[in-house]
Enzyme design. Structure first.
Site, PDB file in Angstrom:
ATOM      1  N   GLU A 244       0.803  -1.227   0.000  1.00 20.78           N
ATOM      2  CA  GLU A 244       0.000   0.000   0.000  1.00 20.78           C
ATOM      3  C   GLU A 244       0.834   1.275   0.000  1.00 20.78           C
ATOM      4  O   GLU A 244       0.518   2.234  -0.705  1.00 20.78           O
ATOM      5  CB  GLU A 244      -0.972   0.011   1.185  1.00 20.78           C
ATOM      6  CG  GLU A 244      -2.135  -0.963   1.051  1.00 20.78           C
ATOM      7  CD  GLU A 244      -1.797  -2.386   1.463  1.00 20.78           C
ATOM      8  OE1 GLU A 244      -0.653  -2.623   1.900  1.00 20.78           O
ATOM      9  OE2 GLU A 244      -2.664  -3.268   1.340  1.00 20.78           O
TER      10      GLU A 244
ATOM     11  N   HIS B 223     -10.258  -5.377  10.172  1.00 22.82           N
ATOM     12  CA  HIS B 223     -10.937  -5.102   8.901  1.00 22.82           C
ATOM     13  C   HIS B 223     -12.209  -4.277   9.106  1.00 22.82           C
ATOM     14  O   HIS B 223     -13.129  -4.353   8.290  1.00 22.82           O
ATOM     15  CB  HIS B 223     -11.284  -6.399   8.164  1.00 22.82           C
ATOM     16  CG  HIS B 223     -10.168  -6.919   7.313  1.00 22.82           C
ATOM     17  ND1 HIS B 223      -9.034  -7.484   7.833  1.00 22.82           N
ATOM     18  CD2 HIS B 223      -9.998  -6.931   5.972  1.00 22.82           C
ATOM     19  CE1 HIS B 223      -8.225  -7.848   6.849  1.00 22.82           C
ATOM     20  NE2 HIS B 223      -8.783  -7.512   5.707  1.00 22.82           N
TER      21      HIS B 223
END
Lengths: 327, 319
Positions: A60, A129
């Site tokens: 990322e 998450h």
């Protein structure tokens, strides 16, 4: 007007902008061949090819920085960060490079890139998450933060973001990708600043954004029907910069405020709005503004605990009733 | 490089050295604030690579030790000094300072003060070049310590996967702030780390500009011809501390003196003298003319330039 899902709105915006301008690209994990976790880039790989629809490695920080670098020389990247939890890894580049480069170069360089990311608690995804974190992004100078609450906004905001010369962070919600709504047939650009009175009311303003707008709308209905309280709902679709004037305008009308956010309360969206209300229209208040927010816990996996950690429309109703001395 | 080229580069290197030394003095006089990272000792690196590349045409990005790289790309030394003074006439309008020199008109894409931060930005610029189809390359100058950041690995991987026209130049000056590479880094030869990503790489002396030029020519030609990324490691040394607050207690004066025996300016000067292309008097005259230029033009401009207007505090945040 066509009825579309939130993800279809995003997909249509990608498609139109990439068709219009060959320098618009999209990049992220699994967005190409696999079609995107939330389908926002479905079929674009076949249409535009691997140079413009880039399946990135799971890196990322690296690929976000790469997109930012490309934007320095005129590429318009739409950078998808699959889950906002992973955006922590990209924040160094988002904050230290994209958001600051215009200022620290004296206006010479801009990073006109779009960051899209899904946040929120979905169904038992557990602590790593389920993050929200919009509060982290909205405090960064040089970054625009918008958060669409329906398919039309999702479509129109992505199109506006691609054409903006600023870095724009679009905060989406994992539970909203399948939400349906009307999207105009013709091209539509949603503003990246301001707010929207989604429902007009007289007694209290319910401020929401993204998914919490829907709690507010549902709460307003219950308040009206069951308790005779007329609630105005304001959709703060732009979190940075926040619409101070819009907040003030609604408070000047209703004199009361409840802010609903899925994020945790400390240094959050609610805190910021209450500060703005205090600064802009303290003497117009008939009651102290109240926040409805998540519990400050890493999101639990267990379904019962998960539900208890996250607020919903009933929490908004309860907050209003308490404010009116009815609970 | 012809002898004329070399004489020009010698003059430039003297300018770079004297500019940096004058910065040191201005900092002591409190004319320059913040952090200040100087380049003396490493001049052959930037000059050798950029002689092999196309300054002002190829994109260059680097870390916080960035003044000389900007000047080599074509930025007027006056506006670099004005930037260090925080003046409105500075290349970043006084908003950037020493660590954030930018000059987009000369394709100097900036100095960045976060170690390793420019790696992915450089690859992104290369991606842009690839999409637009130009013959430019993206050149990323960073020190050896940056290679221990995660984005180093992420970027090298992506650069190879997408075959990007990016040249990574590692100026290996042996120290990350005050920590010796011996104590921080498992693989001392930085070029070997590029092998992990299947990227062409080489290592050479970073003090002799002829050597740097020769290696850089190979690297630049490789990248420009579309073969993909290249990693070049230049062995060098910085004379001063990491920044101005650094008294260099972590290394011996003997080690410093040993490196100064291979000073990049002296090496080039002596070669030109041996070739009969330069006399010592001529060299002294170059130094004198450089000092006069820095004092009469560069410093005067920075001193006399206006401060930014406070009313413009929030200008440049958003477009």
């Amino acid at each position: 007007m066509a009825e579309m899902m939130y993800w279809e709105g995003l997909r249509r915006a990608h498609d139109e902008e990439m068709t219009r301008d060959p320098l618009v690209i999209c990049m992220g994990e699994d967005i190409g061949v696999a079609g995107g976790t939330y389908k926002a880039t479905k079929d674009l790989y076949e249409k535009f090819g691997e140079k413009r629809v880039m399946d990135t490695p799971i890196s990322e920080g690296g690929y976000t920085g790469l997109g930012i670098g490309a934007s320095f020389i005129g590429i318009r990247p739409i950078i998808e960060i699959m889950s906002v939890n992973f955006a922590w890894l990209a924040m160094d580049q988002m904050f230290n490079s994209a958001a600051k480069v215009r200022y620290m170069s004296g206006g010479q360089l801009t990073a006109p890139c779009v960051f899209r990311s899904a946040g929120g608690a979905a169904h038992q995804l557990g602590a790593q998450h389920s993050a929200r974190m919009e509060k982290v992004f909205m405090g960064v100078a040089g970054l625009r933060v918008v958060t669409p609450s329906n398919p039309k906004q999702a479509y129109g905001m992505l199109k506006s973001a691609v054409r903006s010369d600023d870095p724009v962070f679009i905060y989406e919600h994992e539970l909203m990708y399948n939400m349906k709504g009307e999207i105009p047939d013709e091209e539509y650009f949603h503003p990246l600043e301001g707010s929207e009175v989604t429902r007009s009311g007289a007694d209290v303003t319910l401020f929401g954004y993204n998914i919490s707008v829907h709690w507010c709308l549902k709460a307003a209905e219950i308040l009206e029907k069951q308790h005779g309280i007329s609630a105005e709902v304001v959709d703060l679709y732009a979190l940075a910069p926040l619409d101070r004037a819009g907040i003030k305008k609604s408070i000047s009308k209703t004199h009361r405020a409840v802010i609903a956010e899925e994020d945790e309360a400390p240094v959050g969206v609610g805190s910021e709005i209450i500060a703005i209300i205090n600064e802009e229209c303290f003497f117009e208040l008939d009651a102290a503004p109240v926040r409805v927010h998540s519990a400050l816990v890493p999101q639990p996996y267990n379904h019962t605990l998960e539900k208890a950690a996250i607020p919903d429309h009933q929490d908004v109703v309860n907050a209003v009733l308490k404010m009116f001395g009815k609970a | 490089m012809t002898l004329d080229d070399k004489k020009r580069v010698l003059r430039e290197m003297v300018l770079h050295r004297r500019f940096e030394e004058r910065c040191y003095q201005a900092y002591i006089e409190r004319k320059i604030g913040g952090f200040l990272h100087l380049y003396p000792g490493q001049e052959a690196c930037c000059n050798g690579v950029m002689e092999a590349a196309r300054p002002g045409h190829d994109y260059v990005i680097t870390g916080y030790r960035d003044h000389v790289h900007a000047i080599k790309c074509g930025t007027d030394p006056k506006v670099v000094m004005a930037e260090l003074y925080g003046k409105e006439t500075g290349c970043s309008k006084g908003r950037g300072g020493s660590m954030h020199v930018f000059d987009v008109a000369h394709r100097f894409m900036g100095g960045y003060a976060l170690v390793g931060g420019p790696f992915p930005l450089a690859a992104g610029i290369a991606k842009g070049i690839q999409m637009k189809g130009g013959d430019e390359i993206s050149i990323c100058f960073l020190g050896d310590a940056a290679n221990n950041q995660g984005v180093f690995h992420e970027t090298l991987n992506m650069a190879k996967v997408w075959n990007l026209p990016v040249l990574f130049v590692c100026e290996n000056n042996q120290y990350g702030i005050g920590t010796s590479i011996q104590r921080s880094t498992a693989v001392l030869d930085q070029y070997k780390r590029a092998c992990a990503y299947n990227i062409e790489a080489a290592q050479c002396d970073g003090q002799d500009i002829d050597t740097v030029y020769e290696y850089a020519k190979t690297a630049v030609d490789y990248v420009r011809s579309g073969k993909g990324p290249y990693f070049l490691e230049l062995m060098t040394y910085r004379y001063r501390g990491h920044s101005m607050s650094d008294s260099r207690g972590y290394r011996s004066r003997e080690e410093e003196e040993e490196w100064k025996l291979r000073d990049p300016i002296n090496i080039l000067r002596d070669k030109l003298i041996a070739a009969g292309a330069l006399s010592m008097d001529e060299f002294t005259a170059i130094e004198k003319a450089t000092d006069d230029y820095i004092e009469n033009d560069v410093m005067k401009f920075a001193e006399e330039s206006p401060e930014p207007n406070v009313a413009d505090l929030e200008k440049y945040v958003l477009a």
